[in-house]
Motif scaffolding. Structure first.
Motif, mmCIF file in Angstrom:
data_model
loop_
_atom_site.group_PDB
_atom_site.id
_atom_site.type_symbol
_atom_site.label_atom_id
_atom_site.label_comp_id
_atom_site.label_asym_id
_atom_site.label_seq_id
_atom_site.Cartn_x
_atom_site.Cartn_y
_atom_site.Cartn_z
ATOM 1 N N VAL A 184 0.522 -1.016 0.274
ATOM 2 C CA VAL A 184 0.144 0.313 -0.259
ATOM 3 C C VAL A 184 0.710 1.146 -0.011
ATOM 4 N N LEU A 185 2.299 0.895 1.119
ATOM 5 C CA LEU A 185 2.355 2.946 0.753
ATOM 6 C C LEU A 185 3.227 2.917 -0.493
ATOM 7 N N ASP A 186 3.545 1.243 -0.929
ATOM 8 C CA ASP A 186 4.638 2.231 -2.890
ATOM 9 C C ASP A 186 2.706 2.809 -3.652
ATOM 10 N N ALA A 187 1.829 2.046 -3.032
ATOM 11 C CA ALA A 187 0.787 2.950 -4.571
ATOM 12 C C ALA A 187 0.252 4.375 -3.306
ATOM 13 N N MET A 188 1.198 4.228 -2.452
ATOM 14 C CA MET A 188 0.475 6.064 -2.126
ATOM 15 C C MET A 188 1.817 6.831 -2.837
ATOM 16 N N GLU A 189 2.566 6.398 -2.779
ATOM 17 C CA GLU A 189 3.806 6.960 -2.602
ATOM 18 C C GLU A 189 3.628 7.275 -4.114
ATOM 19 N N ALA A 190 3.175 6.545 -5.258
ATOM 20 C CA ALA A 190 2.817 6.419 -7.049
ATOM 21 C C ALA A 190 1.542 7.429 -7.064
ATOM 22 N N VAL A 191 0.496 8.109 -6.088
ATOM 23 C CA VAL A 191 0.074 9.126 -5.792
ATOM 24 C C VAL A 191 0.439 10.302 -5.602
ATOM 25 N N TYR A 192 1.315 10.416 -4.735
ATOM 26 C CA TYR A 192 2.018 11.866 -4.454
ATOM 27 C C TYR A 192 2.701 11.904 -5.401
ATOM 28 N N LEU A 193 3.682 11.132 -6.311
ATOM 29 C CA LEU A 193 4.536 11.734 -7.381
ATOM 30 C C LEU A 193 3.706 12.122 -8.830
ATOM 31 N N ALA A 194 2.559 11.583 -8.751
ATOM 32 C CA ALA A 194 1.545 11.589 -9.953
ATOM 33 C C ALA A 194 1.018 13.105 -9.932
ATOM 34 N N ILE A 195 0.849 13.413 -7.940
ATOM 35 C CA ILE A 195 0.087 15.177 -8.095
ATOM 36 C C ILE A 195 0.843 15.832 -7.580
ATOM 37 N N ASN A 196 1.997 15.793 -7.406
ATOM 38 C CA ASN A 196 3.064 16.588 -5.931
ATOM 39 C C ASN A 196 3.284 18.022 -6.771
ATOM 40 N N ARG A 197 3.529 18.183 -8.597
ATOM 41 C CA ARG A 197 3.793 19.440 -9.127
ATOM 42 C C ARG A 197 2.688 20.261 -10.309
ATOM 43 N N LYS A 198 1.327 19.198 -9.923
ATOM 44 C CA LYS A 198 0.438 19.714 -10.548
ATOM 45 C C LYS A 198 -0.438 19.340 -10.368
ATOM 46 N N PRO A 199 -1.781 20.078 -9.412
ATOM 47 C CA PRO A 199 -3.154 19.288 -9.505
ATOM 48 C C PRO A 199 -4.070 18.454 -10.663
ATOM 49 N N LYS A 200 -4.786 17.574 -10.570
ATOM 50 C CA LYS A 200 -4.941 16.570 -11.638
ATOM 51 C C LYS A 200 -6.631 16.052 -11.171
ATOM 52 N N TRP A 201 -7.494 16.279 -11.971
ATOM 53 C CA TRP A 201 -8.557 15.322 -12.170
ATOM 54 C C TRP A 201 -8.243 13.971 -11.508
ATOM 55 N N VAL A 202 -8.770 13.405 -11.475
ATOM 56 C CA VAL A 202 -8.557 12.175 -10.905
ATOM 57 C C VAL A 202 -10.315 10.899 -11.193
ATOM 58 N N LEU A 203 -10.309 9.520 -11.814
ATOM 59 C CA LEU A 203 -11.349 8.798 -11.903
ATOM 60 C C LEU A 203 -11.363 7.730 -11.020
ATOM 61 N N ASP A 204 -12.064 8.271 -9.470
ATOM 62 C CA ASP A 204 -11.908 7.164 -8.107
ATOM 63 C C ASP A 204 -12.621 6.000 -8.975
ATOM 64 N N ALA A 205 -12.106 5.309 -9.044
ATOM 65 C CA ALA A 205 -12.854 3.956 -9.729
ATOM 66 C C ALA A 205 -12.877 2.619 -9.278
ATOM 67 N N ASP A 206 -13.767 1.878 -8.721
ATOM 68 C CA ASP A 206 -14.155 0.933 -7.982
ATOM 69 C C ASP A 206 -14.668 -0.585 -8.549
ATOM 70 N N ILE A 207 -14.109 -0.995 -9.013
ATOM 71 C CA ILE A 207 -14.541 -2.759 -9.643
ATOM 72 C C ILE A 207 -15.715 -3.211 -9.164
ATOM 73 N N SER A 208 -17.490 -3.334 -9.279
ATOM 74 C CA SER A 208 -18.370 -4.085 -8.670
ATOM 75 C C SER A 208 -17.730 -5.701 -8.079
ATOM 76 N N LYS A 209 -17.550 -5.636 -7.288
ATOM 77 C CA LYS A 209 -17.693 -7.643 -7.030
ATOM 78 C C LYS A 209 -16.886 -8.146 -7.924
ATOM 79 N N CYS A 210 -15.587 -7.687 -7.691
ATOM 80 C CA CYS A 210 -14.570 -8.048 -8.727
ATOM 81 C C CYS A 210 -14.720 -9.328 -9.218
ATOM 82 N N PHE A 211 -13.827 -9.925 -7.237
ATOM 83 C CA PHE A 211 -13.547 -11.646 -6.920
ATOM 84 C C PHE A 211 -14.829 -12.191 -7.680
#
Length: 571
Positions: A152-179
């Protein structure tokens, strides 16, 4: 291997080395797309004694669910039973039924879990050992969930590196009943494996599910809770980034820059897409929907949303919650910064990633309920119960903006501990109550602990005592099977999820086990071992402790106990 006649004869360092060498060769063959060679190596691995011993150990000793039986109500507890299971273990294309249980979800619903038999779990682990290096050579860089060496920490660091220089639009997606909805035929075809493995995977997917004394035979989905289920889900969802890049390459402007601007971060079935332009992000959302259709999946219509990281848009507040963290950008007062630092900044915002409010609330309730539940026991048992809860949560949250939150939770714990003490001694004065349960350690006046011989021997862990440690994101294509042992050993010693005293030992030993000398890898269970046991006169000092694999530690402990018995035996 010919001299192994019982479970106690197994040299685990040799077993793990044999399996890992085969996995390295599978990874390289998959990387070079030499599929015939890869299939032969996988067949060699699943038929080897070393892999079978390792699969049984991981399921019956290392796994937290080792004491949970399946529909046959059989548990493997003794060394003789483990040895017998390993000797008969084979991928025969058969599967026993699965027992279904339900656990509560955060939104109030229930999540179904499938509990396989111990033998099926060992078979799944054996298949996982063969399939994991093949797919680690192919998985996308933006995939972080249920993969060795990623968290999880790697994923959150990837989030930070993606937006720390420029604000962005975000698609916060959730896959319904994936498994529950993955198409079986699509998944088996996509696994790209040899016939025996395909037959075995099909048997697991089609196994009957015992749900409230009624058997269900699923036509879609992979049961949550299985050893191999997360890997199969990752295989099914693999490839979305390539579809997104194909569309982004059609946009005007430099193709490489456009691809780098689009951030794709996935943790199992939780998905984040980021792009500065809303219209482009809407198009990427449509591509995601088309990609999920043949798998049998769809985006959740309510939980999936478009937000901006910094600005209010259409009465929607900025920011989003991802993997237990709140992510938001706020405007900063550049003029004040220039006055105090004598320099100006082009950025007019700051990126804040903090533990989510819901997560903080759940953690506080757990601490409160634990203190209330153990109101009738002594102080020492309460401390031993609270310390793992506090340490585990703080270690997982200390990589972000957490200092003030840690201070607030410590104050909350203190208030409930004071109520706990007052409830035990309603007539005792506050001064005596403080002297009985709280002591002075160094410069801290209120340390909840136990004093013996004029010294505080046992004390409560506090959140603020866990130091804030920034996490370095894993390299894009790095894998534990790439052979770069020094890189992974160094990361293990610096991991934010490892307690500071254990991390210090790993660094001092340069990432190697103090007993067998092998490098630590991301999935290894690492324990703190006394070089000279206390029972033989060893001290609990820094020069007498070392970091070791769990199986090395257990083996050494057995030898130490034999030596203790020998010395205590009368002549």
């Amino acid at each position: 291997m010919e001299n192994i006649n019982s479970w106690k004869d197994i040299q685990w360092s040799t077993i793990e080395t044999n399996v890992f060498r085969l996995q390295l060769r599978i990874y390289r063959a998959a990387n070079e797309q030499e599929f015939e060679k890869m299939y032969k190596l996988q067949n060699l691995l699943i038929s080897s004694k070393s892999a079978k011993f390792l699969a049984v150990r991981k399921v019956t000793q290392d796994n937290a669910g080792k004491k949970t039986p399946g529909v046959d109500k059989i548990l493997i507890k003794t060394p003789a039973e483990r040895f017998a299971l390993a000797n008969k273990l084979t991928l025969d294309g058969k599967s026993s039924p699965i027992k279904r249980i339900y656990i509560p979800k955060l939104d109030g619903g229930q999540r179904p879990l499938g509990i396989s038999t111990i033998e099926d779990r060992a078979k799944q682990m054996l298949a996982y050992l063969a399939l994991c290096p093949q797919w680690e050579a192919n998985f996308e860089a933006g995939s972080y969930g249920f993969r060795p060496g990623r968290s999880v920490l790697d994923a959150m660091e990837a989030v930070y590196l993606a937006i720390n220089r420029k604000p962005k639009w975000v698609l916060d997606a959730d896959i319904s009943k994936c498994f529950d909805r993955i198409n079986h035929e699509y998944l088996i075809t996509k696994c790209n494996t040899f016939p025996d493995m395909r037959q075995q995977i099909r048997a697991w997917l089609n196994a009957g599910i015992l749900d409230a004394d009624e058997y269900i035979f699923p036509e879609v989905g992979t049961p949550q809770g299985g050893v191999i289920s997360p890997l199969l889900a990752n295989i099914a969802l693999h490839g979305l980034r390539y579809e997104l890049d194909a569309y982004i390459n059609t946009l005007p402007g430099p193709k490489r820059e456009n691809r780098n601007t689009c951030a794709y971060i996935r943790y199992a079935d939780d998905l984040i897409l980021m792009y500065p332009n809303r219209e482009t992000l809407e198009a990427l959302k449509d591509i995601t929907k088309k990609f999920l259709e043949p798998i049998g999946l769809e985006l959740h219509p309510i939980k999936t949303r478009l937000v901006h990281t910094r600005d209010w848009r259409n009465d929607t507040p900025p920011g989003f919650t991802f993997l237990g963290f709140d992510v938001v950008q706020k405007r900063k007062w550049n003029r004040m910064r220039e006055v105090f630092t004598k320099r100006s900044s082009k950025q007019d915002f700051i990126t804040l990633i903090t533990p989510s409010l819901e997560g903080i609330k759940r953690h506080k309730l757990k601490l409160r309920d634990t203190i209330r539940q153990y109101r009738g026991i002594d102080q020492e048992k309460l401390i031993y119960k609270l310390n793992p809860i506090i340490r585990g949560w703080a270690l997982s949250k200390r990589t972000q903006v957490s200092t003030k939150i840690f201070q607030d939770i410590d104050a909350y714990v203190f208030l409930h501990l004071w109520k706990w003490a007052r409830k035990r001694h309603p007539k005792m004065s506050k001064i005596k109550l403080k002297q009985k349960y709280w002591h002075i350690v160094d410069k801290r006046n209120w340390v909840f602990g136990i004093k013996r011989d004029g010294e505080v021997k046992i004390q409560l862990q506090t959140h603020t005592k866990i130091p804030i440690l920034r996490h370095a994101k894993v390299d894009r294509t790095a894998s534990p099977f790439d052979g770069n042992f020094i890189y992974w050993a160094t990361r293990t010693g610096k991991s934010a999820l490892i307690p500071p005293n254990k991390a210090r030992l790993i660094i001092e030993h340069k990432g190697r086990c103090g007993i067998c000398g092998n490098y630590f890898l991301p999935d290894d269970i690492i324990e703190r071992d006394h070089i000279v046991p206390k029972a033989l006169g060893g001290k609990n000092r820094r020069d007498n402790v070392q970091a070791a694999h769990r199986y090395c530690h257990l083996s050494k402990t057995g030898a130490d106990l034999s030596e203790i018995r020998r010395q205590r035996k009368p002549n």
